[in-house]
Design a protein around this motif. Structure first.
Motif, short mmCIF file in Angstrom:
data_model
loop_
_atom_site.label_atom_id
_atom_site.label_comp_id
_atom_site.label_asym_id
_atom_site.label_seq_id
_atom_site.Cartn_x
_atom_site.Cartn_y
_atom_site.Cartn_z
N LEU A 1 105.74 -24.32 -8.84
CA LEU A 1 106.25 -25.47 -8.10
C LEU A 1 107.54 -25.71 -8.43
O LEU A 1 108.47 -26.30 -7.71
N LEU A 2 108.30 -25.16 -9.77
CA LEU A 2 109.41 -25.23 -10.01
C LEU A 2 110.26 -24.30 -8.93
O LEU A 2 111.25 -24.67 -8.45
N ALA A 3 109.85 -23.23 -8.91
CA ALA A 3 110.27 -22.30 -7.96
C ALA A 3 110.69 -22.85 -6.42
O ALA A 3 111.60 -22.47 -5.95
N ALA B 1 106.28 -35.09 11.35
CA ALA B 1 105.52 -36.18 11.06
C ALA B 1 106.42 -37.46 11.01
O ALA B 1 106.14 -38.38 10.14
N GLY B 2 107.28 -37.72 11.77
CA GLY B 2 108.37 -38.85 11.74
C GLY B 2 109.33 -38.79 10.62
O GLY B 2 110.13 -39.56 10.46
N LEU B 3 109.46 -37.63 9.90
CA LEU B 3 110.31 -37.59 8.81
C LEU B 3 111.22 -36.33 9.06
O LEU B 3 110.63 -35.13 9.63
N PRO B 4 112.33 -36.32 8.46
CA PRO B 4 113.16 -35.04 8.67
C PRO B 4 112.37 -33.94 7.75
O PRO B 4 111.61 -34.31 6.77
N LEU B 5 112.64 -32.62 7.99
CA LEU B 5 111.90 -31.80 7.39
C LEU B 5 112.03 -31.70 5.86
O LEU B 5 111.09 -31.50 5.17
N MET B 6 113.10 -31.91 5.51
CA MET B 6 113.73 -31.91 4.05
C MET B 6 113.00 -33.08 3.35
O MET B 6 112.49 -32.98 2.14
N ALA B 7 112.79 -34.01 4.00
CA ALA B 7 112.12 -35.33 3.37
C ALA B 7 110.79 -35.19 3.23
O ALA B 7 110.13 -35.38 1.97
N LEU B 8 110.21 -34.27 4.14
CA LEU B 8 108.70 -33.90 4.13
C LEU B 8 108.45 -33.04 3.00
O LEU B 8 107.48 -33.45 2.09
N TRP B 9 109.42 -32.10 2.75
CA TRP B 9 109.40 -31.18 1.70
C TRP B 9 109.30 -31.82 0.36
O TRP B 9 108.58 -31.29 -0.36
N SER B 10 110.18 -32.93 -0.02
CA SER B 10 110.42 -33.54 -0.95
C SER B 10 109.08 -34.30 -1.35
O SER B 10 108.71 -34.07 -2.63
N TYR B 11 108.60 -34.93 -0.36
CA TYR B 11 107.27 -35.59 -0.64
C TYR B 11 106.06 -34.65 -0.93
O TYR B 11 105.26 -34.96 -1.90
N VAL B 12 106.07 -33.41 -0.37
CA VAL B 12 105.00 -32.45 -0.62
C VAL B 12 105.23 -31.96 -2.38
O VAL B 12 104.44 -31.71 -2.98
N ILE B 13 106.52 -31.81 -2.69
CA ILE B 13 106.96 -31.32 -4.11
C ILE B 13 106.39 -32.61 -4.90
O ILE B 13 105.75 -32.24 -6.09
N VAL B 14 106.83 -33.65 -4.89
CA VAL B 14 106.70 -34.82 -5.66
C VAL B 14 105.10 -35.08 -5.89
O VAL B 14 104.26 -35.01 -6.76
N PHE B 15 104.39 -35.03 -4.65
CA PHE B 15 102.82 -35.22 -4.78
C PHE B 15 102.21 -33.93 -5.26
O PHE B 15 101.20 -34.14 -5.97
N SER B 16 102.56 -32.68 -5.02
CA SER B 16 102.03 -31.57 -5.96
C SER B 16 102.10 -31.64 -7.22
O SER B 16 101.40 -31.32 -8.02
#
Length: 102
Positions: free
Chosen positions: A35-37, A54-69
């Motif tokens: 997850l750190l990597a 999903a209505g979000l920029p890909l970078m923002a979606l990736w940030s959400y994935v990291i936070v929820f993970s």
């Protein structure tokens, strides 16, 4: 004034990395390191594109994935049994022999 010198017993202590002992804890450590990597810059550049998902920029979606993970990983780590004793798994520890002062 307090004496801030360390005694001879403290000088014997070695600073070392404490590795997890159980297989489950090792997998949890590997998942945390992965997850750190995925949150480091070389991986982030793969998602830094002008794409909307999903209505979000890909970078923002990736940030959400990291936070929820990371939240899910911490919750999983809290649910794993520690293996200290049956009392620790039951949620309480034995009291000390010293009486409490009011």
């Amino acid at each position: 004034m307090t004496n801030h010198t360390i005694g001879p017993d403290a000088k014997k202590l070695r600073s070392r990395v404490i590795m997890p002992r159980s297989r489950c804890a090792r997998w949890l450590l590997v998942a945390f390191l992965l997850l750190l990597a995925v949150g480091c810059w070389p991986i982030i550049t793969l998602f830094n594109r002008p794409v909307v998902a999903a209505g979000l920029p890909l970078m923002a979606l990736w940030s959400y994935v990291i936070v929820f993970s990371s939240v899910a990983l911490m919750a999983l780590g809290n649910r794993l049994p520690r293996g200290d004793s049956e009392a620790a798994q039951a949620g309480h520890y034995p009291s000390s022999e010293e009486p409490r002062k009011p």
